[in-house]
Design a protein around this motif. Structure first.
Motif, PDB file in Angstrom:
ATOM      1  N   THR A  88       4.924  35.011 -19.110  1.00 33.53           N
ATOM      2  CA  THR A  88       6.092  34.539 -18.353  1.00 33.53           C
ATOM      3  C   THR A  88       7.289  35.472 -18.431  1.00 33.53           C
ATOM      4  O   THR A  88       8.301  35.223 -17.761  1.00 33.53           O
ATOM      5  CB  THR A  88       6.541  33.154 -18.845  1.00 33.53           C
ATOM      6  N   LEU A  89       7.221  36.538 -19.214  1.00 33.79           N
ATOM      7  CA  LEU A  89       8.411  37.372 -19.422  1.00 33.79           C
ATOM      8  C   LEU A  89       8.844  38.057 -18.133  1.00 33.79           C
ATOM      9  O   LEU A  89      10.041  38.190 -17.863  1.00 33.79           O
ATOM     10  CB  LEU A  89       8.154  38.408 -20.518  1.00 33.79           C
ATOM     11  N   TYR A  90       7.886  38.496 -17.334  1.00 35.36           N
ATOM     12  CA  TYR A  90       8.247  39.169 -16.083  1.00 35.36           C
ATOM     13  C   TYR A  90       8.954  38.207 -15.130  1.00 35.36           C
ATOM     14  O   TYR A  90       9.854  38.606 -14.371  1.00 35.36           O
ATOM     15  CB  TYR A  90       7.008  39.779 -15.428  1.00 35.36           C
ATOM     16  N   LEU A  91       8.570  36.929 -15.169  1.00 38.39           N
ATOM     17  CA  LEU A  91       9.220  35.927 -14.338  1.00 38.39           C
ATOM     18  C   LEU A  91      10.649  35.669 -14.805  1.00 38.39           C
ATOM     19  O   LEU A  91      11.550  35.414 -13.994  1.00 38.39           O
ATOM     20  CB  LEU A  91       8.430  34.627 -14.363  1.00 38.39           C
ATOM     21  N   ARG A  92      10.873  35.757 -16.101  1.00 38.39           N
ATOM     22  CA  ARG A  92      12.210  35.558 -16.648  1.00 38.39           C
ATOM     23  C   ARG A  92      13.134  36.723 -16.282  1.00 38.39           C
ATOM     24  O   ARG A  92      14.345  36.536 -16.112  1.00 38.39           O
ATOM     25  CB  ARG A  92      12.128  35.342 -18.157  1.00 38.39           C
ATOM     26  N   GLU A  93      12.559  37.912 -16.164  1.00 34.76           N
ATOM     27  CA  GLU A  93      13.345  39.054 -15.676  1.00 34.76           C
ATOM     28  C   GLU A  93      13.875  38.753 -14.272  1.00 34.76           C
ATOM     29  O   GLU A  93      15.051  38.992 -13.961  1.00 34.76           O
ATOM     30  CB  GLU A  93      12.478  40.317 -15.642  1.00 34.76           C
ATOM     31  N   TYR A  94      12.994  38.253 -13.433  1.00 38.93           N
ATOM     32  CA  TYR A  94      13.386  37.921 -12.061  1.00 38.93           C
ATOM     33  C   TYR A  94      14.388  36.770 -12.043  1.00 38.93           C
ATOM     34  O   TYR A  94      15.383  36.798 -11.295  1.00 38.93           O
ATOM     35  CB  TYR A  94      12.150  37.542 -11.246  1.00 38.93           C
ATOM     36  N   ALA A  95      14.152  35.747 -12.857  1.00 44.94           N
ATOM     37  CA  ALA A  95      15.048  34.592 -12.904  1.00 44.94           C
ATOM     38  C   ALA A  95      16.452  35.000 -13.328  1.00 44.94           C
ATOM     39  O   ALA A  95      17.450  34.476 -12.804  1.00 44.94           O
ATOM     40  CB  ALA A  95      14.487  33.531 -13.852  1.00 44.94           C
ATOM     41  N   ALA A  96      16.564  35.929 -14.270  1.00 40.37           N
ATOM     42  CA  ALA A  96      17.883  36.390 -14.711  1.00 40.37           C
ATOM     43  C   ALA A  96      18.630  37.070 -13.566  1.00 40.37           C
ATOM     44  O   ALA A  96      19.842  36.888 -13.400  1.00 40.37           O
ATOM     45  CB  ALA A  96      17.743  37.331 -15.902  1.00 40.37           C
ATOM     46  N   TYR A  97      17.906  37.861 -12.780  1.00 39.67           N
ATOM     47  CA  TYR A  97      18.545  38.500 -11.624  1.00 39.67           C
ATOM     48  C   TYR A  97      19.057  37.460 -10.646  1.00 39.67           C
ATOM     49  O   TYR A  97      20.202  37.523 -10.169  1.00 39.67           O
ATOM     50  CB  TYR A  97      17.560  39.442 -10.933  1.00 39.67           C
ATOM     51  N   ARG A  98      18.221  36.453 -10.340  1.00 40.61           N
ATOM     52  CA  ARG A  98      18.634  35.429  -9.399  1.00 40.61           C
ATOM     53  C   ARG A  98      19.830  34.633  -9.927  1.00 40.61           C
ATOM     54  O   ARG A  98      20.738  34.281  -9.171  1.00 40.61           O
ATOM     55  CB  ARG A  98      17.474  34.479  -9.092  1.00 40.61           C
ATOM     56  N   ALA A  99      19.842  34.361 -11.223  1.00 38.00           N
ATOM     57  CA  ALA A  99      20.961  33.618 -11.814  1.00 38.00           C
ATOM     58  C   ALA A  99      22.246  34.426 -11.738  1.00 38.00           C
ATOM     59  O   ALA A  99      23.314  33.891 -11.408  1.00 38.00           O
ATOM     60  CB  ALA A  99      20.645  33.244 -13.257  1.00 38.00           C
ATOM     61  N   GLY A 100      22.165  35.718 -12.045  1.00 38.70           N
ATOM     62  CA  GLY A 100      23.348  36.561 -11.967  1.00 38.70           C
ATOM     63  C   GLY A 100      23.911  36.629 -10.561  1.00 38.70           C
ATOM     64  O   GLY A 100      25.125  36.547 -10.349  1.00 38.70           O
ATOM     65  N   GLU A 101      23.025  36.768  -9.581  1.00 36.40           N
ATOM     66  CA  GLU A 101      23.469  36.821  -8.194  1.00 36.40           C
ATOM     67  C   GLU A 101      24.090  35.500  -7.759  1.00 36.40           C
ATOM     68  O   GLU A 101      25.093  35.483  -7.040  1.00 36.40           O
ATOM     69  CB  GLU A 101      22.294  37.175  -7.286  1.00 36.40           C
ATOM     70  N   ALA A 102      23.512  34.384  -8.199  1.00 32.72           N
ATOM     71  CA  ALA A 102      24.039  33.079  -7.831  1.00 32.72           C
ATOM     72  C   ALA A 102      25.456  32.874  -8.368  1.00 32.72           C
ATOM     73  O   ALA A 102      26.296  32.244  -7.722  1.00 32.72           O
ATOM     74  CB  ALA A 102      23.122  31.971  -8.342  1.00 32.72           C
TER      75      ALA A 102
END
Length: 265
Positions: A88-102
């Motif tokens: 799941t670590l690669y998904l968390r990388e993506y989630a962090a990007y989406r959270a920062g943008e939001a």
């Protein structure tokens, strides 16, 4: 993918010349859809990154006349961890990007999830930026974006905020990388930014967090974005941490003996 290569083939040391090439800057044109290139561009090069506990690769992505450098982290290259669900670590990388943008905080480089030579993984834009030379230099930095990064780490429960994960580009902009150990339900914050502990969150940062939290459309949009990347209870825990910061108006006090990642830089 049917033509994935085994990761054992990937541990090839880079020459000094290759290393400098892999760390070369991306010249990002204004208005370009970087994520579209990261997600759909042809991977024309894939060289191992010799650092880190998990497999990662420096890649070149091309789409028409556009070419970018990126960092590819395949799921199958993740080492199992007892406290994070496997793969799941690669998904968390993506989630962090989406959270920062939001949140309106664009310090996490553009990140997508896509297939690559070693299977599905995250691909993040490589930015022209360098880490600070010491934790002391980082902690002496008086930049509002550093306060935002410290708040972001609380909200996302970042368990691996090393000094080398904060970069500064030639224009002075701060970038935040390596967010694979985020969004756990259990409090796991580990950070070198301990000088914020117990301090008031700067008013502009608190206002930005409050503006986001009270905007139901932005909140709902982020929940939709995160639904495919992190578990429902992890999203709930994120809202609880964000509400705590808004309620307290301060950064939490952390134990310096247990809340610093190793190695710290």
């Amino acid at each position: 993918m049917g033509h994935e290569r085994p990761l054992e083939e990937a541990k090839i040391p880079l020459s000094q010349e290759q290393m400098s090439q892999e760390q070369a800057a991306n010249d990002v044109p204004d208005g370009s859809d970087i994520c579209a290139v990261l997600a759909g561009g042809a991977l024309t090069a894939c060289e191992p990154n010799p650092w880190g506990s998990n497999y990662s690769f420096f890649v070149t992505l091309e789409a028409g006349e556009q070419q970018f450098r990126g960092v590819y982290k395949p799921r199958q290259g993740e080492r199992p961890l007892w406290d994070f669900p496997s793969g799941t670590l690669y998904l968390r990388e993506y989630a962090a990007y989406r959270a920062g943008e939001a949140l309106g905080w664009s310090f996490v480089p553009p990140t997508v999830v896509r297939e690559g030579p070693y299977g599905v993984g995250s691909v993040q834009l490589m930015v022209e930026a360098r880490p600070f030379s010491s934790i002391q230099d980082l902690q002496a930095l008086e930049e509002l974006d550093l306060a935002r990064i410290a708040a972001f780490d609380i909200v996302t429960n970042n368990a691996d905020r090393k000094g080398g994960h904060i970069l500064q580009d030639p224009a002075g902009k701060l970038w935040s990388i390596d967010h694979g150990l985020c969004f756990n339900v259990v409090p796991k914050i580990r950070t070198v930014l301990l000088h914020y502990c117990g301090q008031a969150v700067p008013t502009p940062v608190l206002d930005e967090l409050r503006a986001f939290r009270t905007d139901s459309s932005r909140v709902a949009a982020l929940e939709r974005e995160l639904a495919s990347s992190v578990a429902d209870d992890e999203i709930t825990a994120m809202w609880q941490r964000l509400d705590w910061v808004l309620g307290q108006g301060t950064y939490p006090v952390l134990d310096p003996y247990h809340s610093v990642p190793w190695p710290p830089f």
